[in-house]
Design a protein around this motif. Structure first.
Motif, PDB file in Angstrom:
ATOM      1  N   TRP A 181       0.828  -1.207   0.000  1.00  0.00           N
ATOM      2  CA  TRP A 181       0.000   0.000   0.000  1.00  0.00           C
ATOM      3  C   TRP A 181       0.862   1.257   0.000  1.00  0.00           C
ATOM      4  N   ARG A 182       0.201   2.384  -0.251  1.00  0.00           N
ATOM      5  CA  ARG A 182       0.851   3.676  -0.058  1.00  0.00           C
ATOM      6  C   ARG A 182       0.986   3.944   1.433  1.00  0.00           C
ATOM      7  N   VAL A 183       1.962   4.768   1.798  1.00  0.00           N
ATOM      8  CA  VAL A 183       2.183   5.040   3.215  1.00  0.00           C
ATOM      9  C   VAL A 183       0.969   5.702   3.851  1.00  0.00           C
ATOM     10  N   THR A 184       0.216   6.499   3.079  1.00  0.00           N
ATOM     11  CA  THR A 184      -0.994   7.120   3.636  1.00  0.00           C
ATOM     12  C   THR A 184      -2.033   6.072   3.991  1.00  0.00           C
ATOM     13  N   GLU A 185      -2.111   5.000   3.204  1.00  0.00           N
ATOM     14  CA  GLU A 185      -3.064   3.925   3.502  1.00  0.00           C
ATOM     15  C   GLU A 185      -2.634   3.166   4.750  1.00  0.00           C
ATOM     16  N   VAL A 186      -1.334   2.925   4.881  1.00  0.00           N
ATOM     17  CA  VAL A 186      -0.824   2.248   6.069  1.00  0.00           C
ATOM     18  C   VAL A 186      -1.150   3.055   7.315  1.00  0.00           C
ATOM     19  N   ARG A 187      -0.893   4.338   7.276  1.00  0.00           N
ATOM     20  CA  ARG A 187      -1.128   5.184   8.445  1.00  0.00           C
ATOM     21  C   ARG A 187      -2.616   5.277   8.777  1.00  0.00           C
ATOM     22  N   ARG A 188      -3.439   5.322   7.773  1.00  0.00           N
ATOM     23  CA  ARG A 188      -4.886   5.370   8.010  1.00  0.00           C
ATOM     24  C   ARG A 188      -5.358   4.086   8.677  1.00  0.00           C
ATOM     25  N   ALA A 189      -4.852   2.952   8.212  1.00  0.00           N
ATOM     26  CA  ALA A 189      -5.247   1.669   8.794  1.00  0.00           C
ATOM     27  C   ALA A 189      -4.736   1.545  10.225  1.00  0.00           C
ATOM     28  N   LEU A 190      -3.515   2.002  10.488  1.00  0.00           N
ATOM     29  CA  LEU A 190      -2.983   1.979  11.852  1.00  0.00           C
ATOM     30  C   LEU A 190      -3.863   2.789  12.798  1.00  0.00           C
ATOM     31  N   ALA A 191      -4.281   3.949  12.336  1.00  0.00           N
ATOM     32  CA  ALA A 191      -5.153   4.787  13.163  1.00  0.00           C
ATOM     33  C   ALA A 191      -6.507   4.113  13.383  1.00  0.00           C
ATOM     34  N   ALA A 192      -7.017   3.468  12.344  1.00  0.00           N
ATOM     35  CA  ALA A 192      -8.347   2.856  12.427  1.00  0.00           C
ATOM     36  C   ALA A 192      -8.389   1.732  13.455  1.00  0.00           C
ATOM     37  N   ILE A 193      -7.289   0.993  13.619  1.00  0.00           N
ATOM     38  CA  ILE A 193      -7.290  -0.125  14.572  1.00  0.00           C
ATOM     39  C   ILE A 193      -6.744   0.287  15.938  1.00  0.00           C
ATOM     40  N   GLY A 194      -6.384   1.550  16.089  1.00  0.00           N
ATOM     41  CA  GLY A 194      -5.860   2.016  17.371  1.00  0.00           C
ATOM     42  C   GLY A 194      -4.527   1.391  17.724  1.00  0.00           C
ATOM     43  N   ALA A 195      -3.670   1.179  16.713  1.00  0.00           N
ATOM     44  CA  ALA A 195      -2.369   0.549  16.944  1.00  0.00           C
ATOM     45  C   ALA A 195      -1.544   1.348  17.943  1.00  0.00           C
ATOM     46  N   ARG A 196      -0.761   0.648  18.733  1.00  0.00           N
ATOM     47  CA  ARG A 196       0.095   1.264  19.735  1.00  0.00           C
ATOM     48  C   ARG A 196       1.535   1.327  19.220  1.00  0.00           C
ATOM     49  N   GLU A 197       2.197   2.446  19.483  1.00  0.00           N
ATOM     50  CA  GLU A 197       3.574   2.616  19.037  1.00  0.00           C
ATOM     51  C   GLU A 197       4.539   2.146  20.112  1.00  0.00           C
ATOM     52  N   VAL A 198       5.495   1.323  19.683  1.00  0.00           N
ATOM     53  CA  VAL A 198       6.585   0.884  20.549  1.00  0.00           C
ATOM     54  C   VAL A 198       7.887   1.231  19.836  1.00  0.00           C
ATOM     55  N   VAL A 199       8.992   0.804  20.408  1.00  0.00           N
ATOM     56  CA  VAL A 199      10.287   1.071  19.779  1.00  0.00           C
ATOM     57  C   VAL A 199      11.051  -0.243  19.648  1.00  0.00           C
ATOM     58  N   VAL A 200      11.584  -0.478  18.435  1.00  0.00           N
ATOM     59  CA  VAL A 200      12.467  -1.618  18.199  1.00  0.00           C
ATOM     60  C   VAL A 200      13.831  -1.053  17.787  1.00  0.00           C
ATOM     61  N   ASP A 201      14.788  -1.903  17.541  1.00  0.00           N
ATOM     62  CA  ASP A 201      16.134  -1.428  17.219  1.00  0.00           C
ATOM     63  C   ASP A 201      16.158  -0.574  15.954  1.00  0.00           C
ATOM     64  N   GLU A 202      15.205  -0.824  15.042  1.00  0.00           N
ATOM     65  CA  GLU A 202      15.157  -0.055  13.801  1.00  0.00           C
ATOM     66  C   GLU A 202      14.455   1.288  13.960  1.00  0.00           C
ATOM     67  N   GLY A 203      13.771   1.487  15.084  1.00  0.00           N
ATOM     68  CA  GLY A 203      13.060   2.742  15.307  1.00  0.00           C
ATOM     69  C   GLY A 203      11.629   2.503  15.746  1.00  0.00           C
ATOM     70  N   PRO A 204      10.716   3.464  15.498  1.00  0.00           N
ATOM     71  CA  PRO A 204       9.322   3.294  15.887  1.00  0.00           C
ATOM     72  C   PRO A 204       8.684   2.097  15.188  1.00  0.00           C
ATOM     73  N   ALA A 205       7.843   1.376  15.920  1.00  0.00           N
ATOM     74  CA  ALA A 205       7.141   0.216  15.369  1.00  0.00           C
ATOM     75  C   ALA A 205       5.765   0.140  16.020  1.00  0.00           C
ATOM     76  N   TYR A 206       4.949  -0.830  15.572  1.00  0.00           N
ATOM     77  CA  TYR A 206       3.553  -0.857  16.002  1.00  0.00           C
ATOM     78  C   TYR A 206       3.124  -2.260  16.406  1.00  0.00           C
ATOM     79  N   VAL A 207       2.227  -2.296  17.373  1.00  0.00           N
ATOM     80  CA  VAL A 207       1.544  -3.517  17.776  1.00  0.00           C
ATOM     81  C   VAL A 207       0.055  -3.198  17.831  1.00  0.00           C
TER      82      VAL A 207
END
Length: 395
Positions: free
Chosen positions: A247-273
């Protein structure tokens, strides 16, 4: 962390992988449907990958072929169809509508437009003619149940019509209407891959009508697909999510917001669960495990950023030039080598990192189990990698 985001280290990510990808002994699955449901999608570009990926995760791998055949071609609980990144996957059938609406519609529109443009440039018949051929072919497939492209062309001869593609270019070629049209119908979710002509390793297949499914809103479907995948593969970075879905990054971000994803941090940087998956998974939750996973296995191909389970210096030996991973040997959440099958049927493997005697014994046991259930079948990956070629003894 000071900003409130939880750090998830590589060891915890490997424990999550072991449990959720059903690779540790106590997490093994009872049947193919359980594996597909757990992993969301099994790569199906190489038919053998589906069976090998399932067999590596079953409590009874000896039943892999019979039970997977039944799920795909008799019970209809699994379906092989186009999905993310215009790739063929095997999905749980109840996920068909989600995959189609979340990833298939955009690709389908582009594929049909490209076909019509190619035909117009070649002076071939127009969209009205193509629609007539399509409807006739689908009706024939409904009558036949399953059919090869050649069998369909006997019912609808216009599928044999040919046209010149990219005339005058270095890549000029002659295309058949049937071949291109069936591909378009596949990404449009109208047809799916049916039973192969030969054994379960065969790349020759029949077509079948796609199972009926409701038409979903694209944004709703994207949210559902991302939620399911993130539950299996989280934490994942935005780059991982964009790569896996296509997907486009805008679609990814919209879907993350829609499911209420939580941001964590991994060695590569910000990540989501997912919203309900913030609790830490102890490293000891998964006992040490070994696995021989096939080329294009969904675990090895699950993330774009792979350093936490695959050392960068191993990639040249394990991947082809297009980025397709070959057969991999795993120990305790990391890729540590490769394996192959020789013409004699012997399953051979090579470790690329020192892992100790316990690991070597576990890998040997996994290789023996694989050799036993393969029996007389010989498997050559569709996409060959340097180390697999060397180990197999087949160029």
């Amino acid at each position: 962390m000071a900003d409130g985001r939880r750090y998830v280290g590589a060891a915890e990510r490997r424990a999550r992988l072991a449990l959720r990808h059903r690779l540790t002994a106590r997490a093994r699955a009872g049947g193919p449907e359980d594996v597909a449901d757990s992993l969301v999608a099994l790569h199906g570009s190489d038919p053998a990958t589906v069976y090998l990926a399932i067999g590596a995760r079953l409590t009874d791998p000896a039943s892999t072929v019979a039970r997977t055949d039944r799920a795909l071609y008799e019970d209809g609980s699994l379906v092989r169809m186009h999905g993310m990144r215009h790739t063929v996957f095997v999905f749980p059938t109840d996920l068909t509508a989600v995959v189609h609406a979340s990833t298939g519609l955009t690709v389908a529109a582009r594929e049909r437009a490209m076909l019509l443009k190619s035909m117009a440039q070649a002076g071939a018949p127009d969209a009205v003619w193509l629609k007539e051929v399509e409807e006739s072919a689908l009706a024939a497939l409904g009558r036949l149940g399953q059919a090869t492209a050649a069998e369909l062309a006997r019912e609808e001869p216009r599928l044999r019509e040919q046209f010149v593609y990219a005339a005058g270019k270095s890549y000029e070629g002659v295309h058949t209407v049937g071949t291109r049209l069936l591909k378009v119908l596949g990404v449009e979710g109208k047809v799916v891959r049916g039973r192969p002509l030969g054994s379960w390793t065969s790349s020759q297949f029949r077509w079948a009508l796609a199972p009926a499914h409701p038409e979903l809103d694209a944004s709703v479907a994207q949210a559902e697909l991302l939620r399911r995948w993130l539950r299996v593969c989280g934490p994942a970075t935005e780059a991982d999510l964009k790569w896996w879905t296509g997907w486009r990054v805008t679609e990814v971000r919209r879907a993350l917001a829609a499911i209420g994803a939580r941001e964590v941090v991994v060695d590569e940087g910000p990540a989501y669960v997912t919203e309900d998956d913030e609790e830490a998974v102890p490293e000891a939750a998964a006992e040490p495990w070994a696995a021989l996973l096939p080329a294009l296995d969904p675990t090895a191909m699950g993330w774009q950023q792979r350093d936490w389970y695959l050392a960068p210096e191993l990639r040249d030996a394990l991947f082809d030039r297009s980025g397709n991973v070959g057969p991999t040997v795993w120990w305790d959440g990391r890729v540590v080598g490769s394996w192959a099958q020789r013409p004699s049927g012997e399953v051979v493997w090579r470790l690329l990192e020192p892992v100790g005697r316990e690991a070597e014994a576990a890998v040997e046991e996994a290789a023996a189990t694989l050799r036993a259930w393969l029996d007389d079948t010989r498997v050559t990956p569709r996409f060959r990698t340097p180390l697999e070629r060397e180990l197999s003894g087949r160029p």
